[in-house]
Design a protein around this motif. Structure first.
Motif, mmCIF file in Angstrom:
data_model
loop_
_atom_site.group_PDB
_atom_site.id
_atom_site.type_symbol
_atom_site.label_atom_id
_atom_site.label_comp_id
_atom_site.label_asym_id
_atom_site.label_seq_id
_atom_site.Cartn_x
_atom_site.Cartn_y
_atom_site.Cartn_z
ATOM 1 N N GLY A 61 12.773 1.668 4.699
ATOM 2 C CA GLY A 61 12.839 0.269 4.286
ATOM 3 C C GLY A 61 12.425 0.019 2.839
ATOM 4 N N TYR A 62 12.047 1.072 2.129
ATOM 5 C CA TYR A 62 11.684 0.907 0.714
ATOM 6 C C TYR A 62 12.903 0.425 -0.069
ATOM 7 C CZ TYR A 62 10.377 2.213 -4.062
ATOM 8 O OH TYR A 62 10.118 2.202 -5.400
ATOM 9 N N ALA A 63 12.691 -0.539 -0.974
ATOM 10 C CA ALA A 63 13.793 -1.080 -1.769
ATOM 11 C C ALA A 63 13.568 -0.723 -3.232
ATOM 12 C CB ALA A 63 13.865 -2.588 -1.601
ATOM 13 N N TYR A 64 14.598 -0.196 -3.870
ATOM 14 C CA TYR A 64 14.472 0.264 -5.249
ATOM 15 C C TYR A 64 15.474 -0.424 -6.180
ATOM 16 C CZ TYR A 64 14.699 3.173 -9.395
ATOM 17 O OH TYR A 64 14.712 3.595 -10.705
ATOM 18 N N HIS A 65 14.964 -0.865 -7.321
ATOM 19 C CA HIS A 65 15.826 -1.405 -8.382
ATOM 20 C C HIS A 65 15.476 -0.669 -9.668
ATOM 21 C CE1 HIS A 65 17.222 -4.295 -11.484
ATOM 22 N NE2 HIS A 65 18.159 -4.569 -10.595
ATOM 23 N N LYS A 66 16.480 -0.437 -10.511
ATOM 24 C CA LYS A 66 16.253 0.385 -11.705
ATOM 25 C C LYS A 66 15.225 -0.198 -12.681
ATOM 26 C CE LYS A 66 20.201 -1.165 -14.526
ATOM 27 N NZ LYS A 66 20.926 -2.204 -13.841
ATOM 28 N N ILE A 79 2.261 0.368 -2.030
ATOM 29 C CA ILE A 79 3.506 -0.081 -1.391
ATOM 30 C C ILE A 79 3.499 0.300 0.093
ATOM 31 C CG2 ILE A 79 6.016 0.320 -1.313
ATOM 32 C CD1 ILE A 79 5.779 0.633 -4.474
ATOM 33 N N LYS A 80 3.017 1.502 0.382
ATOM 34 C CA LYS A 80 2.968 1.943 1.776
ATOM 35 C C LYS A 80 2.004 1.086 2.586
ATOM 36 C CE LYS A 80 4.499 6.707 1.261
ATOM 37 N NZ LYS A 80 4.097 8.064 0.887
ATOM 38 N N GLU A 81 0.846 0.786 1.981
ATOM 39 C CA GLU A 81 -0.162 0.024 2.710
ATOM 40 C C GLU A 81 0.196 -1.441 2.868
ATOM 41 O OE1 GLU A 81 -3.915 0.837 0.742
ATOM 42 O OE2 GLU A 81 -3.595 2.974 1.162
ATOM 43 N N ILE A 82 0.779 -2.027 1.816
ATOM 44 C CA ILE A 82 1.030 -3.474 1.855
ATOM 45 C C ILE A 82 2.424 -3.806 2.377
ATOM 46 C CG2 ILE A 82 1.120 -5.596 0.455
ATOM 47 C CD1 ILE A 82 -0.841 -4.102 -1.492
ATOM 48 N N TYR A 83 3.405 -3.019 1.960
ATOM 49 C CA TYR A 83 4.798 -3.369 2.288
ATOM 50 C C TYR A 83 5.347 -2.640 3.508
ATOM 51 C CZ TYR A 83 9.911 -3.274 1.724
ATOM 52 O OH TYR A 83 11.263 -3.316 1.939
ATOM 53 N N ILE A 84 5.327 -1.313 3.465
ATOM 54 C CA ILE A 84 5.961 -0.521 4.529
ATOM 55 C C ILE A 84 5.304 -0.808 5.888
ATOM 56 C CG2 ILE A 84 6.457 1.834 5.375
ATOM 57 C CD1 ILE A 84 8.119 1.339 2.944
ATOM 58 N N LYS A 85 3.970 -0.893 5.889
ATOM 59 C CA LYS A 85 3.236 -1.116 7.135
ATOM 60 C C LYS A 85 3.647 -2.411 7.829
ATOM 61 C CE LYS A 85 -1.445 0.675 7.300
ATOM 62 N NZ LYS A 85 -2.803 0.266 6.876
ATOM 63 N N GLU A 86 3.914 -3.443 7.009
ATOM 64 C CA GLU A 86 4.230 -4.766 7.542
ATOM 65 C C GLU A 86 5.699 -4.901 7.946
ATOM 66 O OE1 GLU A 86 2.076 -7.403 8.037
ATOM 67 O OE2 GLU A 86 0.600 -5.826 7.651
ATOM 68 N N LEU A 87 6.493 -3.932 7.492
ATOM 69 C CA LEU A 87 7.940 -4.038 7.685
ATOM 70 C C LEU A 87 8.311 -3.840 9.149
ATOM 71 C CD1 LEU A 87 10.159 -4.404 5.489
ATOM 72 C CD2 LEU A 87 10.566 -1.953 5.683
ATOM 73 N N LYS A 89 11.816 -3.415 11.615
ATOM 74 C CA LYS A 89 12.828 -2.366 11.592
ATOM 75 C C LYS A 89 13.548 -2.358 10.227
ATOM 76 C CE LYS A 89 16.669 -1.059 14.667
ATOM 77 N NZ LYS A 89 17.784 -0.964 13.735
ATOM 78 N N PRO A 90 13.646 -1.181 9.560
ATOM 79 C CA PRO A 90 14.356 -1.170 8.269
ATOM 80 C C PRO A 90 15.823 -1.589 8.431
ATOM 81 C CG PRO A 90 13.240 0.928 8.672
ATOM 82 C CD PRO A 90 13.162 0.139 9.941
ATOM 83 N N MET A 91 16.333 -2.343 7.457
ATOM 84 C CA MET A 91 17.731 -2.780 7.521
ATOM 85 C C MET A 91 18.634 -1.640 7.081
ATOM 86 S SD MET A 91 17.522 -6.374 5.490
ATOM 87 C CE MET A 91 19.099 -7.024 6.047
#
Ligand SMILES: [Zn+2]
Length: 235
Positions: A61-66, A79-87, A89-91
């Motif tokens: 579910g990680y989202a990347y922009h250049k 990012i893992k602690e704040i974002y991924i954990k709360e996510l 199901k990844p789209m």
């Protein structure tokens, strides 16, 4: 899959979970910039490459922009602690995207960047692109919300050169105008129009925009008066 004339598949190794995936990007010969809106939204003929700017990992579910800079080490930990954990199901939005999918992809990029505390300029550029996508979707209420967020981020942003600073100043005035904060818009545009150090380019862009606004506003105003007098019909 077979050859697709509109998109190519970009191979990505996720910088968060390290797994590999492919995601669609628009082929360069499938779009052309033909114009731009007053807040620099490019108007495309053909497909819109903005819809495919953010790569979303279907595994984690990680989202990347250049434009992102904090994509490693301690930032990835945040990012893992704040974002991924709360996510939830990844789209999976790695193929053809609707405007909705594209909006979702930028909102994920926005959340990732908030977790890694990216610079306000990066956040501002995500917010304005979300607003543009809502404009294309003709959802003006959501567009206004994101233009307002973009304006707040631009007001805290710094550019690395003079032209960049002028662009920030212009965008602040322009977004103020669009969200109906006419006082701030007027202040911003007049600083650009009459500022002694302002480049001819931005003096001109600001003058044209402000005069255009005043002219259209005057027409709207006289229509209101005539309508009130019953001299023209409501349309
Ligand atoms: Zn991943």
């Amino acid at each position: 899959m077979g050859f697709n004339i509109y998109y190519y598949e970009s191979k990505i190794e996720c910088c968060c979970c390290k797994k590999k995936f492919t995601t669609y990007k628009v082929r360069p010969n499938r779009y052309k910039v033909v114009d731009q809106d007053t807040d620099f939204m490019p108007i495309y003929e053909g497909l819109n490459p903005i819809l495919y700017e953010v790569s979303v990992c279907p595994h984690c579910g990680y989202a990347y922009h250049k434009s992102m800079t904090r994509t490693f080490g301690p930032f990835m930990q945040l990012i893992k602690e704040i974002y991924i954990k709360e996510l939830q199901k990844p789209m999976n939005i790695c193929e053809v995207r609707s405007l909705e999918d594209a909006i979702a992809s930028f909102k994920l990029a926005y959340l990732v960047s908030r977790a890694s505390m990216e610079e306000p300029l990066i956040m501002a550029n995500f917010a304005i692109k979300i607003a543009w996508l809502y404009r294309l979707k003709k959802d003006s209420q959501s567009e206004m919300r994101y233009l307002q967020a973009a304006r707040e981020f631009y007001s805290k942003s710094f550019a690395s050169n003079k032209e960049g600073e002028e662009k920030l100043q212009y965008l602040y005035a322009e977004l103020s105008l669009r969200i109906g904060d006419i006082e701030e818009a007027k202040k911003g545009f007049s600083q650009l129009i009459s500022g002694r150090d302002v480049s001819a380019k931005y003096q001109k862009i600001a003058r044209n925009r402000w005069e255009d606004y005043k002219y259209n506003n005057a027409i709207d105003h006289s229509k209101l008066i005539l309508r009130a007098k019953g001299e023209i019909e409501d349309v």
